[in-house]
Every structure is written in C-alpha cells, then in structure tokens.
Design an enzyme around this catalytic site. Structure first.
Site, PDB file in Angstrom:
ATOM      1  N   HIS A  17       0.740  -1.368  -0.195  1.00  0.00           N
ATOM      2  CA  HIS A  17       0.187   0.046  -0.113  1.00  0.00           C
ATOM      3  C   HIS A  17       0.818   1.185  -0.062  1.00  0.00           C
ATOM      4  CE1 HIS A  17      -3.113  -2.532   2.478  1.00  0.00           C
ATOM      5  NE2 HIS A  17      -3.518  -2.422   0.878  1.00  0.00           N
ATOM      6  N   LYS A  41     -16.028  -8.004   3.337  1.00  0.00           N
ATOM      7  CA  LYS A  41     -15.008  -8.660   4.369  1.00  0.00           C
ATOM      8  C   LYS A  41     -15.863  -8.704   5.652  1.00  0.00           C
ATOM      9  CE  LYS A  41     -10.888  -7.759   1.777  1.00  0.00           C
ATOM     10  NZ  LYS A  41      -9.760  -6.756   1.572  1.00  0.00           N
ATOM     11  N   ARG A  91      -1.768  -6.243  -7.667  1.00  0.00           N
ATOM     12  CA  ARG A  91      -0.564  -6.798  -7.802  1.00  0.00           C
ATOM     13  C   ARG A  91      -0.546  -8.143  -8.454  1.00  0.00           C
ATOM     14  NH1 ARG A  91      -2.817  -8.162  -1.548  1.00  0.00           N
ATOM     15  NH2 ARG A  91      -4.582  -8.499  -3.035  1.00  0.00           N
ATOM     16  N   SER A 128      -2.929  -8.101   3.243  1.00  0.00           N
ATOM     17  CA  SER A 128      -3.418  -7.937   4.633  1.00  0.00           C
ATOM     18  C   SER A 128      -3.757  -9.123   5.473  1.00  0.00           C
ATOM     19  CB  SER A 128      -4.437  -6.800   4.851  1.00  0.00           C
ATOM     20  OG  SER A 128      -4.141  -5.376   3.968  1.00  0.00           O
TER      21      SER A 128
HETATM   22  O1  PNS Z   1      -8.574  -2.945   0.215  1.00  0.00           O
HETATM   23  P1  PNS Z   1      -9.920  -3.353  -0.429  1.00  0.00           P
HETATM   24  O2  PNS Z   1     -10.598  -4.216   0.517  1.00  0.00           O
HETATM   25  O3  PNS Z   1      -9.864  -4.281  -1.897  1.00  0.00           O
HETATM   26  O4  PNS Z   1     -10.698  -2.143  -0.644  1.00  0.00           O
HETATM   27  C1  PNS Z   1     -11.968  -2.245  -1.111  1.00  0.00           C
HETATM   28  C2  PNS Z   1     -12.903  -0.894  -0.598  1.00  0.00           C
HETATM   29  C3  PNS Z   1     -12.846  -0.494   0.776  1.00  0.00           C
HETATM   30  C4  PNS Z   1     -12.240   0.431  -1.531  1.00  0.00           C
HETATM   31  C5  PNS Z   1     -14.462  -0.816  -1.136  1.00  0.00           C
HETATM   32  O5  PNS Z   1     -14.889  -2.134  -0.519  1.00  0.00           O
HETATM   33  C6  PNS Z   1     -15.253   0.216  -1.075  1.00  0.00           C
HETATM   34  O6  PNS Z   1     -15.111   0.938  -1.944  1.00  0.00           O
HETATM   35  N1  PNS Z   1     -15.824   0.485   0.014  1.00  0.00           N
HETATM   36  C7  PNS Z   1     -16.634   1.563   0.284  1.00  0.00           C
HETATM   37  C8  PNS Z   1     -18.249   1.271   0.209  1.00  0.00           C
HETATM   38  C9  PNS Z   1     -18.412   1.546  -1.440  1.00  0.00           C
HETATM   39  O7  PNS Z   1     -18.217   2.529  -1.951  1.00  0.00           O
HETATM   40  N2  PNS Z   1     -18.802   0.210  -2.122  1.00  0.00           N
HETATM   41  C10 PNS Z   1     -18.969   0.181  -3.317  1.00  0.00           C
HETATM   42  C11 PNS Z   1     -17.681  -0.152  -4.249  1.00  0.00           C
HETATM   43  S1  PNS Z   1     -18.025  -0.365  -5.924  1.00  0.00           S
END
Ligand code: PNS
Length: 162
Positions: A17, A41, A91, A128
């Site tokens: 990150h 998650k 990645r 993570s």
């Molecule tokens: O590190 P990650 O888990 O790949 O990040 C995913 C994240 C947190 C960016 C995504 O789940 C997110 O945007 N969450 C906020 C809620 C949201 O906007 N969801 C719609 C995504 S299209």
C-alpha cells in the site's frame, strides 16, 4: 490542483500500500488515503480509527498525503475531497477482476475515473489477510509493514498464541 484518492480496507496497511501511495504522490498534487469498510469482508482486525492512526504514523515523510477514515460510499468520499481520480494498486491478474468491477461501478455512479498502479514484484505477494494470519500465529511480519503497523500487530496479538 490534482487530487488522488487511494482507498482501501488497509486492515492493516502494508508496504505494498505504501508503495502505491508514494508513487501516487509523484503524479498528483495531493493524495487522500481513505480507510473504508469493505462490506465483502465480514470481520476486521483493527477499527477504522486504529487504521487511520497507524497510517498517519507510517506516512509522516509524505507531506502531500492526507488520511481519512470513513464509513460511507467511496464515490461520496471522492466528491467530498474533489478527487481527480481514484488510484488503486494491482498486484496480480487475480486482483484485476474485482478491481475492474469496482472501477466500472464507481464510474457509473459518479463519473470518477480509476487509475491502476502495478505494484513492484517484491510486494506482489503481500496481502493484509496473510499478514493478519502470520502475525496471529507469531510469525515475523516486520519485513512487510511499516514499523508503526508492526508495533500495533505485536500488541494486538501479544500473548494470543495458542
Ligand atoms: O482494500 P480493499 O478491501 O480492496 O478495498 C475495497 C474498498 C474499501 C475500496 C471498497 O470495498 C469500497 O469502496 N468500500 C466503500 C463502500 C463502497 O463504495 N462500495 C461500493 C464499491 S463499488
């Protein structure tokens, strides 16, 4: 002024990150790093405030970086901070499918573009989820995370090995 929004769960923030954020600082005037909930998650190790604090302590050398932790839609954060683009690290090919889907959904919702930065191969295996697992069972994760995150993981799992 160009503003990148680098979103993620960051549970916890790791060197892969950090690499993406550092590279984004060379491309944008300001970089906002947002710790968000990923509803896919189910459980998290650190709460959003803990993640924000660890990230702040890990990026004191980056003056153009601002950190936020919010529990809302990513496109709302993008609007609030005036993001020019969302920036995410890739990645491996396995990341691409879900990242593409999220990028397309976010663009459909608000018109915001997503740019992908491929991480260096030395960071491509860091995740993570694996760090949480290795740290939980007493493995040494210090090569993979900034020192403040290492300390936080250590205190979280101190005496927790079964
Ligand atoms: O590190 P990650 O888990 O790949 O990040 C995913 C994240 C947190 C960016 C995504 O789940 C997110 O945007 N969450 C906020 C809620 C949201 O906007 N969801 C719609 C995504 S299209």
């Amino acid at each position: 002024m160009s503003v990148a929004l680098v979103p993620g769960s960051f549970d916890p923030f790791h060197n892969g990150h950090l690499e993406v954020v550092e590279r984004a600082t060379r491309l944008f005037d300001e970089v906002v790093v947002a710790a968000l909930r990923n509803p896919q998650k189910s459980s998290s190790l650190f709460d959003l405030d803990e993640r924000r604090d660890m990230m702040a302590a890990s990026m004191t050398h980056l003056p153009t970086v601002r950190i936020v932790s919010v529990s809302t839609l990513l496109v709302e954060v993008a609007k609030d901070v005036g993001a020019t683009a969302i920036v995410k690290g890739l990645r491996a090919v396995s990341d691409f499918e879900s990242e593409l889907q999220m990028a397309q959904m976010n663009r459909s919702l608000s018109g915001v573009e997503t740019l992908f930065i491929p991480t260096s191969s030395s960071h491509s295996f860091i995740a993570s989820r694996l760090l949480r697992e290795v740290a939980r069972y007493g493995g040494d994760v210090s090569p993979f995370v900034p020192p403040p995150v290492y300390e936080a993981l250590r205190s979280k799992f101190e005496g927790a090995q079964e």
